[in-house]
Design a protein around this motif. Structure first.
Motif, PDB file in Angstrom:
ATOM      1  N   GLY A   1      35.704  49.954  57.378  1.00 43.82           N
ATOM      2  CA  GLY A   1      35.278  51.345  57.220  1.00 43.82           C
ATOM      3  C   GLY A   1      35.088  51.748  55.773  1.00 43.82           C
ATOM      4  N   GLY A   2      35.015  50.766  54.864  1.00 38.06           N
ATOM      5  CA  GLY A   2      34.899  51.085  53.451  1.00 38.06           C
ATOM      6  C   GLY A   2      33.476  51.258  52.985  1.00 38.06           C
ATOM      7  N   LYS A   3      32.504  50.815  53.783  1.00 40.52           N
ATOM      8  CA  LYS A   3      31.106  50.928  53.401  1.00 40.52           C
ATOM      9  C   LYS A   3      30.559  52.312  53.703  1.00 40.52           C
ATOM     10  CE  LYS A   3      29.973  46.069  54.374  1.00 40.52           C
ATOM     11  NZ  LYS A   3      29.070  45.187  55.168  1.00 40.52           N
ATOM     12  N   THR A   4      29.477  52.645  53.036  1.00 43.35           N
ATOM     13  CA  THR A   4      28.729  53.854  53.366  1.00 43.35           C
ATOM     14  C   THR A   4      27.498  53.438  54.154  1.00 43.35           C
ATOM     15  OG1 THR A   4      29.477  54.981  51.356  1.00 43.35           O
ATOM     16  CG2 THR A   4      27.517  55.859  52.457  1.00 43.35           C
ATOM     17  N   MET A   5      27.311  54.004  55.339  1.00 45.09           N
ATOM     18  CA  MET A   5      26.180  53.610  56.173  1.00 45.09           C
ATOM     19  C   MET A   5      24.871  54.116  55.570  1.00 45.09           C
ATOM     20  SD  MET A   5      25.516  54.213  60.263  1.00 45.09           S
ATOM     21  CE  MET A   5      26.931  53.206  60.727  1.00 45.09           C
ATOM     22  N   PRO A   6      23.883  53.233  55.362  1.00 49.98           N
ATOM     23  CA  PRO A   6      22.579  53.671  54.845  1.00 49.98           C
ATOM     24  C   PRO A   6      21.962  54.726  55.765  1.00 49.98           C
ATOM     25  CG  PRO A   6      22.761  51.281  54.773  1.00 49.98           C
ATOM     26  CD  PRO A   6      23.935  51.780  55.548  1.00 49.98           C
ATOM     27  N   ARG A   7      21.249  55.695  55.179  1.00 51.65           N
ATOM     28  CA  ARG A   7      20.716  56.810  55.943  1.00 51.65           C
ATOM     29  C   ARG A   7      19.804  56.381  57.106  1.00 51.65           C
ATOM     30  NH1 ARG A   7      21.041  62.196  55.364  1.00 51.65           N
ATOM     31  NH2 ARG A   7      23.080  61.474  54.672  1.00 51.65           N
ATOM     32  N   PRO A   8      18.914  55.380  56.953  1.00 52.53           N
ATOM     33  CA  PRO A   8      18.088  54.985  58.099  1.00 52.53           C
ATOM     34  C   PRO A   8      18.914  54.525  59.304  1.00 52.53           C
ATOM     35  CG  PRO A   8      17.166  54.096  56.072  1.00 52.53           C
ATOM     36  CD  PRO A   8      18.502  54.646  55.729  1.00 52.53           C
ATOM     37  N   TYR A   9      19.998  53.817  59.030  1.00 56.76           N
ATOM     38  CA  TYR A   9      20.850  53.359  60.131  1.00 56.76           C
ATOM     39  C   TYR A   9      21.649  54.521  60.735  1.00 56.76           C
ATOM     40  CZ  TYR A   9      19.796  48.520  58.968  1.00 56.76           C
ATOM     41  OH  TYR A   9      19.141  47.326  58.760  1.00 56.76           O
ATOM     42  N   ALA A  10      22.044  55.485  59.877  1.00 55.55           N
ATOM     43  CA  ALA A  10      22.732  56.665  60.399  1.00 55.55           C
ATOM     44  C   ALA A  10      21.813  57.455  61.327  1.00 55.55           C
ATOM     45  CB  ALA A  10      23.208  57.551  59.249  1.00 55.55           C
ATOM     46  N   VAL A  11      20.544  57.564  60.944  1.00 53.60           N
ATOM     47  CA  VAL A  11      19.568  58.245  61.803  1.00 53.60           C
ATOM     48  C   VAL A  11      19.375  57.463  63.102  1.00 53.60           C
ATOM     49  CG1 VAL A  11      17.145  58.945  62.008  1.00 53.60           C
ATOM     50  CG2 VAL A  11      18.382  59.347  59.865  1.00 53.60           C
ATOM     51  N   ALA A  12      19.396  56.134  63.003  1.00 55.19           N
ATOM     52  CA  ALA A  12      19.259  55.297  64.203  1.00 55.19           C
ATOM     53  C   ALA A  12      20.434  55.526  65.150  1.00 55.19           C
ATOM     54  CB  ALA A  12      19.178  53.819  63.808  1.00 55.19           C
ATOM     55  N   VAL A  13      21.644  55.743  64.610  1.00 55.39           N
ATOM     56  CA  VAL A  13      22.801  56.034  65.452  1.00 55.39           C
ATOM     57  C   VAL A  13      22.596  57.350  66.192  1.00 55.39           C
ATOM     58  CG1 VAL A  13      25.247  56.668  65.422  1.00 55.39           C
ATOM     59  CG2 VAL A  13      24.461  54.705  64.099  1.00 55.39           C
ATOM     60  N   VAL A  14      22.080  58.356  65.484  1.00 55.78           N
ATOM     61  CA  VAL A  14      21.808  59.642  66.130  1.00 55.78           C
ATOM     62  C   VAL A  14      20.796  59.457  67.261  1.00 55.78           C
ATOM     63  CG1 VAL A  14      20.900  61.975  65.811  1.00 55.78           C
ATOM     64  CG2 VAL A  14      22.358  60.958  64.053  1.00 55.78           C
ATOM     65  N   ALA A  15      19.760  58.654  67.007  1.00 53.41           N
ATOM     66  CA  ALA A  15      18.737  58.401  68.031  1.00 53.41           C
ATOM     67  C   ALA A  15      19.342  57.692  69.240  1.00 53.41           C
ATOM     68  CB  ALA A  15      17.600  57.575  67.441  1.00 53.41           C
ATOM     69  N   LEU A  16      20.212  56.715  68.998  1.00 52.20           N
ATOM     70  CA  LEU A  16      20.859  55.995  70.093  1.00 52.20           C
ATOM     71  C   LEU A  16      21.797  56.913  70.882  1.00 52.20           C
ATOM     72  CD1 LEU A  16      21.703  52.528  68.471  1.00 52.20           C
ATOM     73  CD2 LEU A  16      20.142  52.949  70.383  1.00 52.20           C
ATOM     74  N   VAL A  17      22.488  57.791  70.165  1.00 49.95           N
ATOM     75  CA  VAL A  17      23.366  58.749  70.851  1.00 49.95           C
ATOM     76  C   VAL A  17      22.538  59.668  71.748  1.00 49.95           C
ATOM     77  CG1 VAL A  17      24.887  60.729  70.522  1.00 49.95           C
ATOM     78  CG2 VAL A  17      25.217  58.676  69.149  1.00 49.95           C
ATOM     79  N   CYS A  18      21.378  60.125  71.245  1.00 54.72           N
ATOM     80  CA  CYS A  18      20.507  60.984  72.051  1.00 54.72           C
ATOM     81  C   CYS A  18      20.000  60.244  73.286  1.00 54.72           C
ATOM     82  CB  CYS A  18      19.322  61.467  71.212  1.00 54.72           C
ATOM     83  SG  CYS A  18      19.759  62.711  69.974  1.00 54.72           S
ATOM     84  N   LEU A  19      19.606  58.976  73.121  1.00 55.65           N
ATOM     85  CA  LEU A  19      19.147  58.194  74.264  1.00 55.65           C
ATOM     86  C   LEU A  19      20.288  57.953  75.247  1.00 55.65           C
ATOM     87  CD1 LEU A  19      16.854  56.614  75.600  1.00 55.65           C
ATOM     88  CD2 LEU A  19      17.519  54.613  74.233  1.00 55.65           C
ATOM     89  N   PHE A  20      21.470  57.710  74.707  1.00 57.53           N
ATOM     90  CA  PHE A  20      22.660  57.531  75.552  1.00 57.53           C
ATOM     91  C   PHE A  20      22.919  58.783  76.385  1.00 57.53           C
ATOM     92  CE2 PHE A  20      27.142  57.839  76.479  1.00 57.53           C
ATOM     93  CZ  PHE A  20      27.534  56.543  76.786  1.00 57.53           C
ATOM     94  N   VAL A  21      22.856  59.931  75.714  1.00 59.49           N
ATOM     95  CA  VAL A  21      23.078  61.211  76.405  1.00 59.49           C
ATOM     96  C   VAL A  21      22.026  61.418  77.492  1.00 59.49           C
ATOM     97  CG1 VAL A  21      22.971  63.712  76.095  1.00 59.49           C
ATOM     98  CG2 VAL A  21      24.303  62.326  74.507  1.00 59.49           C
ATOM     99  N   ALA A  22      20.780  61.036  77.215  1.00 55.51           N
ATOM    100  CA  ALA A  22      19.726  61.173  78.212  1.00 55.51           C
ATOM    101  C   ALA A  22      19.994  60.286  79.427  1.00 55.51           C
ATOM    102  CB  ALA A  22      18.373  60.811  77.593  1.00 55.51           C
TER     103      ALA A  22
END
Length: 523
Positions: free
Chosen positions: A383-404
């Motif tokens: 947990g020491g790394k900072t997630m790059p913004r494109p991958y963070a956005v990809a997580v949000v997209a996956l969460v939205c698809l998961f919710v759907a």
């Protein structure tokens, strides 16, 4: 494969069992369903409000300053920022109280009726919301959450059953899914309130907790004006009231004799049993109902949705978003969820329950595997790394698809299936058992998830992915299709299933269905 060749048998059986039933959608049934489903509104609000609160500065300053200190520490392991047993106790106490309330509510609902049980739940909601809003220490917060848990136990036990009993058989799936829709409306409202409250210093958290008083008051007074379900009235020996209720629900011009006859037959079956409903459901002839009472809530909790519904803002904060943007991300997922539930409501009585379960299971699996990979590769194991913004956005997209995917399958179907499959004589016990198991598992997960995320890191998502595979296979082989089947004629579904028919009592075949009923009643 089990179920092949059974399409004609299912359609013919449904047509025969629904003969003489009114499918008219009346004003009374619409308003009654909306009022009953509103119990989900407060439940959803209480679920989602804690996700934003637990990373809100004003709330943490007042009750958890040590967590605020960890949030401001640049060297802190991102996975472990919110690892606090006191914090998770505040969140999970609602669900533990709900477990005990569910077990009591099953007996109370049977004695006083579905509507009165909902009124009891609304009363607990109101008192709990007032206590939380006025809290000056953690003890008041937890006691308020416990009262909200009692409310959840009563409303979650009675409302889905009430919806299933009064909805026309043809549209039962759509009407019962309203409960889950309102639950998500409550979550959406909570996130909107949190988004505003997060900008208010010192007392913003009181706004978040206090707004729940408004819907609780509306539901408390609104539930007085809806009729009790005919099934509940007949079970309590009030046949004349049941006839009047049925006519009010189905319409003054509707012929309610066929439906009332089936309800009375189910009540007579209940009267033949001397043992209590909880002992009765353990008997061999109720084996499929017992299995579903355990399996459906168990699998529901193991989909991984607990991460999104309760801890979405914390999850988004973990991958690098600010507190305000984390709540905004949760609002976006709420909108996606509402859209998905509307799709489910429109399709569940056309496509069937099993089809939506399987489609949803595939979507959930893809998303969980994707999140496992991204968290493991980009955030690291420490947990020491900072997630790059494109991958963070990809997580949000996956969460939205998961919710759907969840919104078109396990979300609404978790309320639909237990509400419709139990015979009248074990219905309250079955619903109580199902909901108490669900709340027990929710308590266990809310109490352990933050510690689990801290310990297992990205492996937490892989754990849920494995369960999605198991639960989808279970649905394919063991859950029969129930769309369009009148609730008091559901026994024929189990009697024609390839596996469960060995346990249940044989159901006399409808005229003209003898040849068609040889195959299992599945698609």
């Amino acid at each position: 494969m089990p179920g092949e060749g059974g399409v004609l048998a299912e359609e013919a059986a449904v047509a025969g069992m629904a003969s003489g039933y009114s499918s008219e959608i009346t004003f009374t049934v619409v308003m009654s369903c909306l009022m009953a489903a509103s119990g989900g509104l407060i439940f959803g609000y209480d679920i989602s409000i804690t996700g934003g609160l637990t990373q809100m500065q004003s709330f943490l300053e007042a009750f958890f300053p040590e967590i605020l200190e960890k949030m401001n520490n640049a060297q802190q392991d991102a996975y472990c920022i919110f690892d606090s047993q006191v914090l998770t106790t505040f969140v999970s106490s609602l669900y533990l109280a709900g477990v005990f309330a569910c077990l009591v509510a099953g007996h109370v609902t049977r004695r006083v009726g579905r509507r009165n049980s909902m009124l009891i739940g609304a009363s607990f909601f109101l008192v709990g919301a007032i206590l939380n809003c006025a809290a000056v220490n953690i003890y008041m917060l937890v006691i308020g959450r416990i009262l909200l848990g009692f409310a959840v136990g009563f409303t979650n036990q009675s409302a889905p059953v009430y919806l299933a009993e009064i909805a026309p058989a043809r549209w039962r799936g759509a009407f019962t899914s309203i409960f889950h829709f309102f639950l998500n409306v409550g979550m959406f409202a909570a996130d909107l309130v949190n988004y505003r409250a997060n900008t208010i210093a010192h007392w913003g958290w009181r706004l978040s907790l206090g707004v729940g008083i408004v819907p609780a008051t509306v539901i408390l007074f609104g539930a007085v004006f809806i009729p009790d379900s005919p099934n509940s009235l007949v079970l309590r020996g009030k046949v004349d009231e049941a006839r009047r209720s049925l006519r009010r629900i189905r319409g003054r011009s509707a012929d309610v004799d066929a439906e009332l006859k089936d309800i009375m037959h189910a009540a007579e079956e209940d009267g033949r049993h001397k043992t209590g409903a909880f002992r009765r459901i353990l008997q061999r002839e109720y084996r499929p109902h017992l299995v579903m009472a355990v399996a459906i809530p168990l699998f529901f909790e193991l989909t991984g949705m607990i991460v999104v519904t309760l801890f979405a803002p914390l999850l988004f904060y973990t991958i690098g978003f600010t507190s305000q943007k984390a709540i905004l991300g949760s609002i976006i997922t709420d909108v996606v969820s509402l859209a998905a539930i509307m799709v489910a409501a429109l399709s569940v009585d056309r496509c069937g329950r099993r089809y939506l379960f399987v489609i949803g299971g595939g979507i959930l699996l893809v998303c969980l595997v994707g999140m496992t990979w991204i968290f493991g590769a980009e955030l690291g194991t420490d947990g020491g790394k900072t997630m790059p913004r494109p991958y963070a956005v990809a997580v949000v997209a996956l969460v939205c698809l998961f919710v759907a995917g969840f919104g078109v399958s396990w979300g609404p179907l978790k309320w639909i299936i237990p509400g419709e499959i139990f015979p009248l004589e074990v219905r309250s016990a079955g619903q109580s058992m199902s909901e108490s198991i669900s709340l027990t598992l929710t308590f266990a997960q809310t109490q352990s998830f933050l510690a689990m995320l801290c310990s297992f890191k990205f492996g937490s998502f892989a754990y849920n992915a494995a369960w999605v595979v198991v639960m989808t296979a279970f649905i394919i082989f063991f859950l029969p299709e129930t769309k369009g089947v009148p609730i008091e004629a559901m026994g024929a579904v189990w009697a024609r299933h390839w596996y469960w028919k060995r346990f249940v009592k044989p159901v006399p075949a409808e005229p003209g269905l003898d040849k068609l009923a040889d195959g299992p009643l599945e698609t």
